[in-house]
Motif scaffolding. Structure first.
Motif, PDB file in Angstrom:
ATOM      1  N   VAL A   1      82.621  30.095  32.012  1.00 18.11           N
ATOM      2  CA  VAL A   1      81.556  30.362  32.865  1.00 18.11           C
ATOM      3  C   VAL A   1      81.972  30.286  34.370  1.00 18.11           C
ATOM      4  N   LEU A   2      82.779  29.023  34.528  1.00 20.84           N
ATOM      5  CA  LEU A   2      83.264  28.423  36.044  1.00 20.84           C
ATOM      6  C   LEU A   2      84.366  29.513  36.493  1.00 20.84           C
ATOM      7  N   GLN A   3      85.046  29.851  35.660  1.00 26.41           N
ATOM      8  CA  GLN A   3      86.110  30.807  35.981  1.00 26.41           C
ATOM      9  C   GLN A   3      87.022  30.354  37.267  1.00 26.41           C
ATOM     10  N   THR A   4      87.024  31.132  38.317  1.00 26.34           N
ATOM     11  CA  THR A   4      87.535  30.824  39.675  1.00 26.34           C
ATOM     12  C   THR A   4      86.541  30.537  40.756  1.00 26.34           C
ATOM     13  N   ARG A   5      85.130  30.364  40.482  1.00 28.37           N
ATOM     14  CA  ARG A   5      84.400  30.105  41.330  1.00 28.37           C
ATOM     15  C   ARG A   5      83.838  28.885  41.311  1.00 28.37           C
ATOM     16  N   LYS A   6      83.385  28.584  42.490  1.00 28.80           N
ATOM     17  CA  LYS A   6      82.497  27.230  42.512  1.00 28.80           C
ATOM     18  C   LYS A   6      80.896  27.445  42.497  1.00 28.80           C
ATOM     19  N   VAL A   7      80.524  26.846  41.652  1.00 28.48           N
ATOM     20  CA  VAL A   7      78.950  27.045  40.993  1.00 28.48           C
ATOM     21  C   VAL A   7      78.275  25.766  40.997  1.00 28.48           C
ATOM     22  N   ARG A   8      77.043  25.854  41.179  1.00 25.97           N
ATOM     23  CA  ARG A   8      76.163  24.894  41.538  1.00 25.97           C
ATOM     24  C   ARG A   8      75.567  24.576  40.136  1.00 25.97           C
TER      25      ARG A   8
ATOM     26  N   LEU B   1      89.415  18.466  34.085  1.00 28.13           N
ATOM     27  CA  LEU B   1      89.154  20.033  33.985  1.00 28.13           C
ATOM     28  C   LEU B   1      88.200  20.461  34.978  1.00 28.13           C
ATOM     29  N   VAL B   2      87.365  19.781  35.664  1.00 26.52           N
ATOM     30  CA  VAL B   2      86.486  20.217  36.738  1.00 26.52           C
ATOM     31  C   VAL B   2      86.635  19.295  37.935  1.00 26.52           C
ATOM     32  N   ILE B   3      86.360  19.906  38.828  1.00 23.96           N
ATOM     33  CA  ILE B   3      86.120  18.996  40.072  1.00 23.96           C
ATOM     34  C   ILE B   3      84.696  19.154  40.672  1.00 23.96           C
ATOM     35  N   ARG B   4      84.182  18.003  40.765  1.00 21.36           N
ATOM     36  CA  ARG B   4      82.594  18.077  41.327  1.00 21.36           C
ATOM     37  C   ARG B   4      82.785  17.679  42.847  1.00 21.36           C
ATOM     38  N   GLU B   5      82.031  18.627  43.696  1.00 18.41           N
ATOM     39  CA  GLU B   5      82.030  18.470  45.076  1.00 18.41           C
ATOM     40  C   GLU B   5      80.490  18.335  45.518  1.00 18.41           C
ATOM     41  N   ALA B   6      80.136  16.812  46.109  1.00 18.21           N
ATOM     42  CA  ALA B   6      78.943  16.823  46.584  1.00 18.21           C
ATOM     43  C   ALA B   6      78.705  16.884  47.919  1.00 18.21           C
ATOM     44  N   PHE B   7      78.043  17.616  48.360  1.00 13.16           N
ATOM     45  CA  PHE B   7      77.568  17.721  49.660  1.00 13.16           C
ATOM     46  C   PHE B   7      76.391  16.936  50.329  1.00 13.16           C
ATOM     47  N   SER B   8      76.581  16.254  51.572  1.00 18.11           N
ATOM     48  CA  SER B   8      75.762  15.310  52.056  1.00 18.11           C
ATOM     49  C   SER B   8      74.513  16.317  52.791  1.00 18.11           C
ATOM     50  N   GLU B   9      73.735  16.807  51.980  1.00 17.58           N
ATOM     51  CA  GLU B   9      72.565  17.423  52.520  1.00 17.58           C
ATOM     52  C   GLU B   9      71.511  17.445  51.709  1.00 17.58           C
ATOM     53  N   LEU B  10      70.266  18.003  52.064  1.00 13.94           N
ATOM     54  CA  LEU B  10      69.223  18.014  51.508  1.00 13.94           C
ATOM     55  C   LEU B  10      68.601  19.593  51.592  1.00 13.94           C
ATOM     56  N   PRO B  11      68.063  20.093  50.510  1.00 17.75           N
ATOM     57  CA  PRO B  11      68.096  19.564  49.138  1.00 17.75           C
ATOM     58  C   PRO B  11      69.458  19.261  48.843  1.00 17.75           C
ATOM     59  N   PRO B  12      69.778  18.341  47.762  1.00 20.77           N
ATOM     60  CA  PRO B  12      70.869  18.041  47.403  1.00 20.77           C
ATOM     61  C   PRO B  12      71.894  19.288  46.793  1.00 20.77           C
ATOM     62  N   ARG B  13      73.034  19.201  46.916  1.00 22.22           N
ATOM     63  CA  ARG B  13      73.986  20.378  46.669  1.00 22.22           C
ATOM     64  C   ARG B  13      75.216  19.753  46.027  1.00 22.22           C
ATOM     65  N   VAL B  14      75.468  20.202  44.906  1.00 24.46           N
ATOM     66  CA  VAL B  14      76.682  19.879  44.273  1.00 24.46           C
ATOM     67  C   VAL B  14      77.464  21.212  43.763  1.00 24.46           C
ATOM     68  N   GLU B  15      78.593  21.317  43.938  1.00 23.62           N
ATOM     69  CA  GLU B  15      79.437  22.484  43.410  1.00 23.62           C
ATOM     70  C   GLU B  15      80.493  22.227  42.432  1.00 23.62           C
ATOM     71  N   TYR B  16      80.761  22.846  41.463  1.00 24.97           N
ATOM     72  CA  TYR B  16      81.463  22.465  40.363  1.00 24.97           C
ATOM     73  C   TYR B  16      82.609  23.520  40.303  1.00 24.97           C
TER      74      TYR B  16
ATOM     75  N   GLU C   1      80.739  36.912  35.566  1.00 27.70           N
ATOM     76  CA  GLU C   1      80.563  38.112  36.171  1.00 27.70           C
ATOM     77  C   GLU C   1      79.132  38.117  36.822  1.00 27.70           C
ATOM     78  N   PHE C   2      78.134  37.667  36.590  1.00 21.83           N
ATOM     79  CA  PHE C   2      76.979  37.817  37.047  1.00 21.83           C
ATOM     80  C   PHE C   2      76.275  36.944  38.109  1.00 21.83           C
ATOM     81  N   PHE C   3      77.385  36.139  38.395  1.00 22.78           N
ATOM     82  CA  PHE C   3      76.815  35.237  39.682  1.00 22.78           C
ATOM     83  C   PHE C   3      76.946  35.971  40.912  1.00 22.78           C
TER      84      PHE C   3
END
Lengths: 121, 121
Positions: A31-38, A66-81, A117-119
């Motif tokens: 599902v992740l493919q080449t995208r950053k997904v929350r 296999l995966v990078i987890r990127e957490a952002f300092s913001e609210l509401p909390p936001r994390v991208e994989y 594809e549906f993101f």
DNA sequence: ATTTATGGTTACTGCAAAGTAACCACTATC
DNA sequence: GATAGTGGTTACTTTGCAGTAACCATAAAT
């Protein structure tokens, strides 16, 4: 996978199956493919996965490189994989597995693997 | 694999992992290659596998359509196993998984996967 | 106060993969 | 009788994956 019977094996195939031979990881990578997904997008898009399992599997995929987890300092909390190079390199293998199964499955079934594809951006 | 969570999944990837995402089946398939191999040869050549597990996995591989079991009416009993077309088609995928793992493994380890190279005709 | 958005966490349970140990059947040889 | 060759089978145990249900934290909107 924490099963040392797999990860401690001298056989590369066995160690590999310890990483990808599970129910949810292949789908997550696919599902992740080449995208950053929350987190919430993954949760909404992968049918039937629980947030508990999704959290676990993402953690393990991160541990397995296999995966990078990127957490952002913001609210509401936001994390991208997103996938690492190692994760990206697995995609064509997953594709060939799908093709293999669909070609040889005894009673062909539809393939309802979620894709990215549906993101929406 | 009898786990219906895999085999009943609508996702082709999940169904595939139900077939190959186990500890011993990939090795068995990898060892068989294009040869006909007897039970005892497999047992002797795959390190650490028990006859109990070998029997089970061969049965499942047969059920899954990857392996042909050919029993001969003779004594001592003689049974030969070989890959079906479906099983053969999986070999290049297994090879690419090995290559993938060895390229990206964090702490590279030797690959001691048994191969069929050592079988004597 | 309640609901929504975001990303989780915790306690518990069931089940199947895999392992351990012992055993089975038939035949042939010593 | 004991051992070897062949291909298994059975009873039991352990462990980890995955699922269920409930809960947490922060902030914002109603």
């Amino acid at each position: 996978m924490k099963d040392e019977r797999f990860s401690f094996s001298k056989c590369s195939l066995t160690r590999s199956m310890g990483i990808i031979g599970t129910k949810w990881k292949p789908i997550i990578v696919y599902v992740l493919q080449t995208r950053k997904v929350r987190f919430g997008q993954l949760d909404a898009y992968i049918p039937l996965i629980t947030r508990k399992v999704l959290t676990e599997q993402l953690k393990e995929l991160e541990d397995d490189g296999l995966v990078i987890r990127e957490a952002f300092s913001e609210l509401p909390p936001r994390v991208e994989y997103s996938l690492t190079e190692k994760g990206l390199a697995l995609l064509p293998i997953l594709n060939s597995i799908i093709v293999w199964n669909e070609k040889y499955e005894t009673e062909p079934k539809e393939n309802y693997c979620p894709t990215s594809e549906f993101f929406k951006d």
